[in-house]
Write an enzyme that holds these catalytic residues in place. Structure first.
Site, mmCIF file in Angstrom:
data_model
loop_
_atom_site.group_PDB
_atom_site.id
_atom_site.type_symbol
_atom_site.label_atom_id
_atom_site.label_comp_id
_atom_site.label_asym_id
_atom_site.label_seq_id
_atom_site.Cartn_x
_atom_site.Cartn_y
_atom_site.Cartn_z
ATOM 1 C CE1 TYR A 97 -3.177 3.020 0.418
ATOM 2 C CE2 TYR A 97 -2.050 3.437 2.498
ATOM 3 C CZ TYR A 97 -2.931 3.839 1.500
ATOM 4 O OH TYR A 97 -3.544 5.063 1.576
ATOM 5 N NE ARG A 119 -9.591 12.185 5.513
ATOM 6 C CZ ARG A 119 -8.873 11.114 5.806
ATOM 7 N NH1 ARG A 119 -9.218 9.919 5.350
ATOM 8 N NH2 ARG A 119 -7.791 11.233 6.527
ATOM 9 C CD GLU A 139 -11.303 2.104 3.050
ATOM 10 O OE1 GLU A 139 -10.249 1.806 3.648
ATOM 11 O OE2 GLU A 139 -11.339 2.474 1.860
ATOM 12 N NE ARG A 155 -2.774 7.526 -4.068
ATOM 13 C CZ ARG A 155 -3.724 7.130 -3.225
ATOM 14 N NH1 ARG A 155 -4.965 6.959 -3.650
ATOM 15 N NH2 ARG A 155 -3.449 6.874 -1.960
ATOM 16 C CE1 TYR A 167 -4.497 10.513 7.610
ATOM 17 C CE2 TYR A 167 -3.902 8.731 6.133
ATOM 18 C CZ TYR A 167 -4.843 9.377 6.893
ATOM 19 O OH TYR A 167 -6.120 8.882 6.938
HETATM 20 C C1 3EB Z 1 -7.715 6.399 5.551
HETATM 21 O O1 3EB Z 1 -8.603 7.180 5.870
HETATM 22 C C2 3EB Z 1 -8.146 4.978 5.271
HETATM 23 O O2 3EB Z 1 -5.100 5.605 -0.301
HETATM 24 O O3 3EB Z 1 -6.675 6.157 -1.708
HETATM 25 C C3 3EB Z 1 -9.198 5.610 2.549
HETATM 26 C C4 3EB Z 1 -9.506 6.192 1.309
HETATM 27 C C5 3EB Z 1 -7.935 5.091 2.748
HETATM 28 C C6 3EB Z 1 -8.545 6.245 0.289
HETATM 29 C C7 3EB Z 1 -6.285 5.820 -0.577
HETATM 30 C C8 3EB Z 1 -6.983 5.151 1.715
HETATM 31 C C9 3EB Z 1 -7.289 5.717 0.501
HETATM 32 O O4 3EB Z 1 -6.513 6.717 5.503
HETATM 33 C C10 3EB Z 1 -7.583 4.440 4.037
#
Ligand code: 3EB
Length: 339
Positions: A150, A222, A329, A157, A209
């Site tokens: 991941y 989001r 999720e 990306r 992050y």
């Molecule tokens: C998160 O909130 C959970 O890498 O495209 C959610 C939505 C998550 C998209 C991505 C990852 C992705 O971090 C994981």
């Protein structure tokens, strides 16, 4: 009235269909169909009547397979090149990519070329706004040259976003899940008109992050509020039990589900502040739920029913989530019935 005609006020709409009903629905929709994605354990490249399908190898809980069919409200033309298969109309384009990746190869390079190809396509074909991207690949929590796959995917990306000068604040809504086999499968929705990105005040933006989740941050928002003038649609990214940047309730799938639903409601409230109208969930909310363990299906389904009642569009898939401690999720699409 034919099913898809009931939603001609929507710029795009989706249905989740069982294998035995998909071909009849596709025939009804004719040239409005923009994208067909199949989920299940036995890959198929077309439906029974020959419509091309992007296959994602994730078991469907409660059925053998499920199809996700996207339609627009204008005639669409088919598109195909070496990388992208898709269909678009004067407002929207759906594209599908399927990239083989052997275990030794660096997944970040595959992800970089996939996203580079998408950005180049969007530039050339005048769909400048990437609204929503879905990403699936096997062994998402397994290391690839010492870094989890991941995180490798996120590196490639992220670097494509930089290479094509995309601002992280404009990132599309997205999800990234672990399939049980097959290629890196990506599908995306792009549009002529721009969307508005929405963040969750309970969560740090994913593109900010800290490095503990990987050397390059995941580039997604989001949610994206799209088609503001006509057919308003809110695309809520894959949403999990994360507060701030940390996973909460790592031990409980029930509590993770409830926390996830609070996050989804919070994102929807943010969209309402930006002009999205409140809506009735039964007919204007579609949910796709991913559970890591099939045995959690009943518990998660019961919580969703308790929270939203019966939804016209709901599927539950078994997939690995991109953090080892996440058990569930949920992604959402909501439509504003007023405009
Ligand atoms: C998160 O909130 C959970 O890498 O495209 C959610 C939505 C998550 C998209 C991505 C990852 C992705 O971090 C994981």
């Amino acid at each position: 009235m034919m099913e898809y005609e009931a939603h001609q006020n929507r710029a795009v709409t989706l249905k989740y269909l069982a294998p035995e009903t998909v071909d009849a629905y596709l025939a009804q929709c004719g040239d409005r169909v923009t994208c067909v994605v199949g989920f299940g354990s036995s890959p198929a490249v077309t439906t029974k009547t020959g419509c091309p399908v992007l296959w994602v190898e994730t078991p469907v809980l409660g059925n053998d397979a499920a199809y996700e069919v996207w339609t627009g409200n204008k005639p669409a033309s088919q598109y195909q090149d070496e990388l992208i298969t898709g269909a678009g109309n004067e407002d929207v384009f759906f594209g599908c990519l399927s990239l083989q990746n052997n275990a030794a190869e660096d997944l970040s390079r595959v992800a970089f070329s996939a996203y580079s190809g998408i950005f180049e396509f969007l530039q050339r074909n005048n769909y400048p706004n990437l609204i929503r991207v879905w990403n699936y690949f096997p062994e998402i929590n397994v290391p690839n040259n010492d870094i989890e796959r991941y995180r490798r995917f996120s590196i490639g990306r992220h670097e494509a976003f930089i290479r094509y000068q995309k601002k992280f604040e404009d990132s599309p809504a997205a999800c990234a899940l672990g399939s049980h086999g097959g290629p890196l499968a990506i599908y995306f929705l792009a549009a002529r008109s721009s969307g508005e990105q929405i963040e969750n005040p309970r969560q740090i933006s994913a593109y900010s992050y800290p490095k503990q989740y990987g050397p390059r941050s995941p580039t997604f928002s989001r949610a994206t509020l799209a088609f503001k003038d006509a057919g308003q649609t809110l695309f809520v990214s894959g949403t999990a039990s994360i507060v701030g940047h940390e996973t909460v309730h790592p031990e409980s799938v029930g509590l993770q589900t409830r926390e996830t639903l609070v996050n989804i409601r919070t994102v929807i409230e943010q969209a309402v502040r930006k002009g999205f109208a409140p809506f009735d969930y039964a007919n204007n909310l579609a949910l796709k739920v991913y559970v890591r363990h099939a045995e959690d299906f009943a518990e998660v389904s019961a919580i969703i029913l308790e929270e939203f009642g019966t939804l016209s569009e709901l599927i539950v898939l078994q997939a690995d989530i991109c953090r080892a401690d996440l058990l569930v999720e949920i992604e959402a699409v909501c439509w504003n019935p007023a405009r």
